[in-house]
Design a protein around this motif. Structure first.
Motif, PDB file in Angstrom:
ATOM      1  N   HIS A 250      -5.424  26.522   4.812  1.00  0.00           N
ATOM      2  CA  HIS A 250      -4.602  27.303   5.751  1.00  0.00           C
ATOM      3  C   HIS A 250      -4.424  28.745   5.290  1.00  0.00           C
TER       4      HIS A 250
ATOM      5  N   ASN B 249       0.465  35.587  10.430  1.00  0.00           N
ATOM      6  CA  ASN B 249       1.455  34.518  10.475  1.00  0.00           C
ATOM      7  C   ASN B 249       0.758  33.207  10.824  1.00  0.00           C
ATOM      8  N   PRO B 250       0.685  32.232   9.904  1.00  0.00           N
ATOM      9  CA  PRO B 250      -0.009  30.974  10.199  1.00  0.00           C
ATOM     10  C   PRO B 250       0.719  30.111  11.230  1.00  0.00           C
ATOM     11  N   GLN B 251       1.911  30.502  11.622  1.00  0.00           N
ATOM     12  CA  GLN B 251       2.647  29.770  12.658  1.00  0.00           C
ATOM     13  C   GLN B 251       2.400  30.357  14.046  1.00  0.00           C
ATOM     14  N   ALA B 252       1.703  31.472  14.117  1.00  0.00           N
ATOM     15  CA  ALA B 252       1.429  32.135  15.401  1.00  0.00           C
ATOM     16  C   ALA B 252      -0.012  32.622  15.434  1.00  0.00           C
TER      17      ALA B 252
ATOM     18  N   HIS C 107      -2.948  28.973  21.659  1.00  0.00           N
ATOM     19  CA  HIS C 107      -2.202  29.601  20.571  1.00  0.00           C
ATOM     20  C   HIS C 107      -1.276  28.557  19.983  1.00  0.00           C
ATOM     21  N   GLY C 108      -1.029  28.679  18.689  1.00  0.00           N
ATOM     22  CA  GLY C 108      -0.187  27.715  18.011  1.00  0.00           C
ATOM     23  C   GLY C 108      -0.223  27.899  16.512  1.00  0.00           C
ATOM     24  N   SER C 109       0.142  26.844  15.816  1.00  0.00           N
ATOM     25  CA  SER C 109       0.272  26.854  14.365  1.00  0.00           C
ATOM     26  C   SER C 109      -1.027  26.436  13.683  1.00  0.00           C
ATOM     27  N   ALA C 110      -1.207  26.874  12.447  1.00  0.00           N
ATOM     28  CA  ALA C 110      -2.363  26.463  11.650  1.00  0.00           C
ATOM     29  C   ALA C 110      -2.373  24.952  11.439  1.00  0.00           C
ATOM     30  N   ASP C 111      -1.212  24.329  11.494  1.00  0.00           N
ATOM     31  CA  ASP C 111      -1.119  22.870  11.320  1.00  0.00           C
ATOM     32  C   ASP C 111      -1.812  22.122  12.456  1.00  0.00           C
TER      33      ASP C 111
END
Length: 72
Positions: A31, A49-52, A61-65
Motif C-alpha cells: 500500500h 492519501n491512501p484513503q482517497a 474512487h476509494g481506499s487502498a484497502d
C-alpha cells in the motif's frame, strides 16, 4: 514489483486527485504509492492519501484497502 489494481476495471494506474495538480502512480502490495513519472515527485510534494485514491481509467474512487491483486 507486484502492484494492486482497481476493483472495478483492473487498471493499475491511479491519480492523486480528480481536479488540480495530479500525480499518476501505482500502488504496490504494501500500500505504498509508486510514482509513474518521477519528475512529478519534485514538482508536487503533497502526500498521496491512501484513503482517497482515484482510478486513472474509470470512475472508481476509494481506499487502498479496496484494491485487488493485478491480473496483468
Amino acid at each position: 514489483m507486484e502492484v494492486l489494481a482497481c476493483p472495478r476495471c483492473g487498471s493499475e494506474l491511479f491519480v492523486s486527485t480528480r481536479s488540480g495538480e495530479q500525480r499518476v502512480f501505482r500502488m504496490n502490495t504494501d500500500h505504498t504509492p509508486v510514482i509513474v513519472q518521477p519528475e512529478q515527485q519534485a514538482t508536487n510534494s503533497t502526500p498521496i492519501n491512501p484513503q482517497a485514491l482515484y482510478c486513472g481509467a474509470c470512475s472508481w474512487h476509494g481506499s487502498a484497502d479496496a484494491l485487488v491483486a493485478s491480473r496483468l
